[in-house]
Design an enzyme around this catalytic site. Structure first.
Site, short mmCIF file in Angstrom:
data_model
loop_
_atom_site.label_atom_id
_atom_site.label_comp_id
_atom_site.label_asym_id
_atom_site.label_seq_id
_atom_site.Cartn_x
_atom_site.Cartn_y
_atom_site.Cartn_z
CG ASP A 95 33.13 42.94 31.75
OD1 ASP A 95 32.13 43.49 32.02
OD2 ASP A 95 33.35 42.10 32.84
CG ASP A 195 30.62 46.03 34.93
OD1 ASP A 195 30.55 45.37 35.79
OD2 ASP A 195 30.74 47.36 36.08
CD GLU A 248 27.15 42.76 37.16
OE1 GLU A 248 28.45 42.74 38.66
OE2 GLU A 248 27.67 43.49 36.95
CG HIS A 322 35.07 38.74 38.18
ND1 HIS A 322 33.62 38.64 37.01
CD2 HIS A 322 34.77 40.09 38.06
CE1 HIS A 322 32.86 39.64 36.99
NE2 HIS A 322 33.72 40.50 37.37
CG ASP A 323 31.96 40.75 40.49
OD1 ASP A 323 33.21 40.39 40.53
OD2 ASP A 323 31.82 41.14 39.69
C1 GLC Z 1 30.68 44.88 38.74
C2 GLC Z 1 31.44 44.00 38.15
C3 GLC Z 1 33.02 43.96 39.28
C4 GLC Z 1 33.62 45.18 39.63
C5 GLC Z 1 31.69 46.24 39.26
C6 GLC Z 1 32.32 47.60 38.93
O1 GLC Z 1 29.89 44.28 39.81
O2 GLC Z 1 31.33 42.73 37.82
O3 GLC Z 1 33.64 43.30 38.96
O4 GLC Z 1 34.16 46.00 40.71
O5 GLC Z 1 31.55 45.87 38.20
O6 GLC Z 1 32.52 47.59 37.35
#
Ligand code: GLC
Length: 554
Positions: A95, A195, A248, A322-323
């Site tokens: 990641d 990310d 993402e 995880h979010d």
């Molecule tokens: C993404 C991650 C999340 C994190 C954010 C900032 O959305 O999945 O867990 O808090 O980015 O890095």
């Protein structure tokens, strides 16, 4: 590599398995559980960040991109994991948090100390005349997206103030990031998740947003695609290809995602996008309670599938990460009487779709939100911040806690339920966040012993994708639109026809034989049923029981 033929298992490692007894999951813990992971039949494991970090955002605040945080083990542990996983045919995906670094990163520290080279690694801007921040942009975690730099100006942080946004306009930054990818590729890494990759072009003009929170200025900027495509050419393709990459994408569009993931002209194998997971946000607001808008959920799922198919894009298929609070509690039924049906129906919905399925640890055994009652049981930086913001806005503690129980990212971050109690996660009986209270009923040990459980159903879905090219690459067509509680589609590849028909509600639904025959056809093989002790009868149409899924060839 055919992305339609593989499946990814996501591991939030601090909550997966604690091998050294400190209450935090670690790399050695993943190695210890490789047999379990391999038994699922998955091809990749995506590990959330384990790099050195102050852990303000559980590792999404990286202070060294080429090392292992001692909290999670050593580089040797990582190498052992990668080697042992490869021996089982499992590739490791990392990641990469490249939109921002921790403010503890040496680059940021040098910048704060006035080093010109490193000031250009970030966005340092002067204050407005009245001393206020350069723009009115709002951080994704609430409050201003700008923090004072101690010298009269501000730096940009789209997330926490300890996560400073990197300046991708600076070629030296992009070169550093490319070097980091090469470092991990040499260690045998087979894929990457990027990310919030589509926030990396801030657009150059830092303007106040009169109509919104600023996201339209920094989301899906024009440079995102060419910069990631350049990375693909220079690194992934140059290295012989075969890497699985996923970006993402925050607040994005179908058009953008199709372009990013187009195998010829795009940049990444696929994208994550979240529209379907916002269908229970009233007026788009996350921090309010709301029921799922099911017609909207259906529309979004169908539209993305059709659009990505027509435009040569590729989707990451997922309900959980995880979010996100656990999907089972959100989109189906939390009642124990329907636990099995709810978990398996949701699984079938995405596993028969066009794209690459992601399973988030614990989903395959039907884990649920923990529903902690007290704010002191929560750990997540976003949750704690919104608790404060909502309380300051005058909301009662009870109401704030009800919202947090539904919305907190900690919903999915509790320890993996290996056994009936916490000793399955950590022999020392400790955990950095409390376990959910239902380990006695929901755990991997009892699932492994149950040939008709959630876990067995997931294994079947994963195996079916490998077996059937129609799942991997068939076209997608929504069917039975006139049945409001039903979500159904067909997949076609040459003469093979597959249908997946699902009831998202507790009440049964009768699909008439004329409608059934108009949209589908006489089933020739039942592929998956979550009422397998009394499989669906197709005499006179199809009657769907509570949360029933039926997938069949016809
Ligand atoms: C993404 C991650 C999340 C994190 C954010 C900032 O959305 O999945 O867990 O808090 O980015 O890095």
């Amino acid at each position: 590599m055919n992305p339609g033929g593989v499946c990814v298992y996501q591991i939030y490692l601090r909550s997966f398995f604690d091998a050294n007894g400190d209450g935090v999951g670690d790399l050695a813990g993943i190695t210890a559980k490789l047999d379990y992971i391999a038994s699922l039949g998955v091809d990749y494991i995506w590990l959330n960040p384990f790099f050195p970090s102050p852990q303000n955002d559980n590792g999404y605040d990286v202070s060294d991109y080429c090392a292992v945080d001692p909290l999670f083990g050593t580089m040797a542990d990582f190498e052992t994991l990668t080697r042992n996983a490869a021996a089982k045919g499992i590739g490791v995906m990392l990641d990469m948090v490249f939109n921002h670094s921790s403010t503890e990163h040496p680059w940021f520290k040098a910048a704060l100390a006035g080093d010109k080279k490193y000031r250009d690694f970030y966005y340092f801007l002067p204050a407005k005349e009245d001393g206020s921040p350069p723009t009115n942009w709002v951080s994704k975690f609430g409050g201003s997206a700008w923090e004072k730099d101690g010298a009269g100006g501000y730096y940009l942080h789209l997330f926490d103030k300890t996560q400073a946004d990197l300046n991708w306009d600076n070629p030296a930054v992009r070169e550093e990031l490319a070097g980091i990818l090469r470092f991990w590729i040499k260690k045998g890494v087979k894929g990457f998740r990027f990310d919030v990759f589509n926030l990396t072009d801030k657009g150059g003009a830092f303007l106040d947003d009169g109509a919104g929170d600023g996201r339209r200025f920094y989301t899906d900027g024009r440079q995102v695609l060419p910069r990631f495509a350049a990375m693909r050419n220079a690194i992934f393709d140059a290295d012989g290809g075969g890497f699985l990459t996923v970006g993402e994408a925050s607040s994005t569009t179908m058009e953008k995602c199709a372009a990013y993931s187009n195998p010829k002209t795009g940049a990444l194998t696929m994208t994550f996008h979240f529209h379907h997971l916002k269908t229970d946000y009233p007026d788009g607001e996350k921090w309010r309670r709301g029921a799922v808008d099911f017609p909207l959920l259906k529309k979004i799922l169908h539209e993305w599938q059709v659009f990505m198919g027509e435009h040569g894009g590729w989707d990451a298929l997922f309900w959980n990460n995880h979010d996100q609070p656990r999907a089972l509690t959100r989109f189906a039924s939390a009642k124990s009487a329907f636990h099995y049906q709810s978990a398996t129906m949701l699984a079938a919905v995405i596993h028969f779709m066009r794209g690459t399925p992601y399973i988030y640890m614990g989903e395959e055994i039907g884990m649920t939100n923990p529903g902690f009652q007290k704010i002191t049981d929560y750990r997540d930086v976003e949750t704690l911040r919104y608790h404060r913001i909502l309380r300051e806005n005058g909301m009662s503690e009870d109401e704030v806690m009800r919202i947090i129980q539904e919305r907190s990212r900690d919903g999915s971050r509790t320890p993996m339920q290996w056994t009936a109690d916490i000793s399955g996660f950590s022999a020392a009986g400790k955990s950095w966040i409390q376990p959910a209270p239902n380990s006695a009923e929901i755990n991997a040990q009892s699932e492994e012993a149950n040939p008709r459980g959630v876990l067995a159903f997931y294994k079947r879905l994963i195996a079916l994708r490998k077996e059937l090219p129609v799942i991997q690459s068939g076209s997608y067509t929504p069917v039975l639109p006139e049945y409001a509680p039903v979500f159904a589609y067909r997949r076609d590849l040459a003469k093979t026809r597959l249908a997946c028909v699902n009831n998202f509600f507790e009440e049964g639904v009768q699909i008439s034989s004329s409608d059934f025959n108009r949209w589908l056809g006489k089933p020739i093989e039942l592929l998956a049923s979550n009422y397998d002790a009394s499989p669906p009868s197709f005499e006179g149409g199809l009657f769907l029981r509570p949360y029933e899924t039926a997938a069949f060839l016809f």
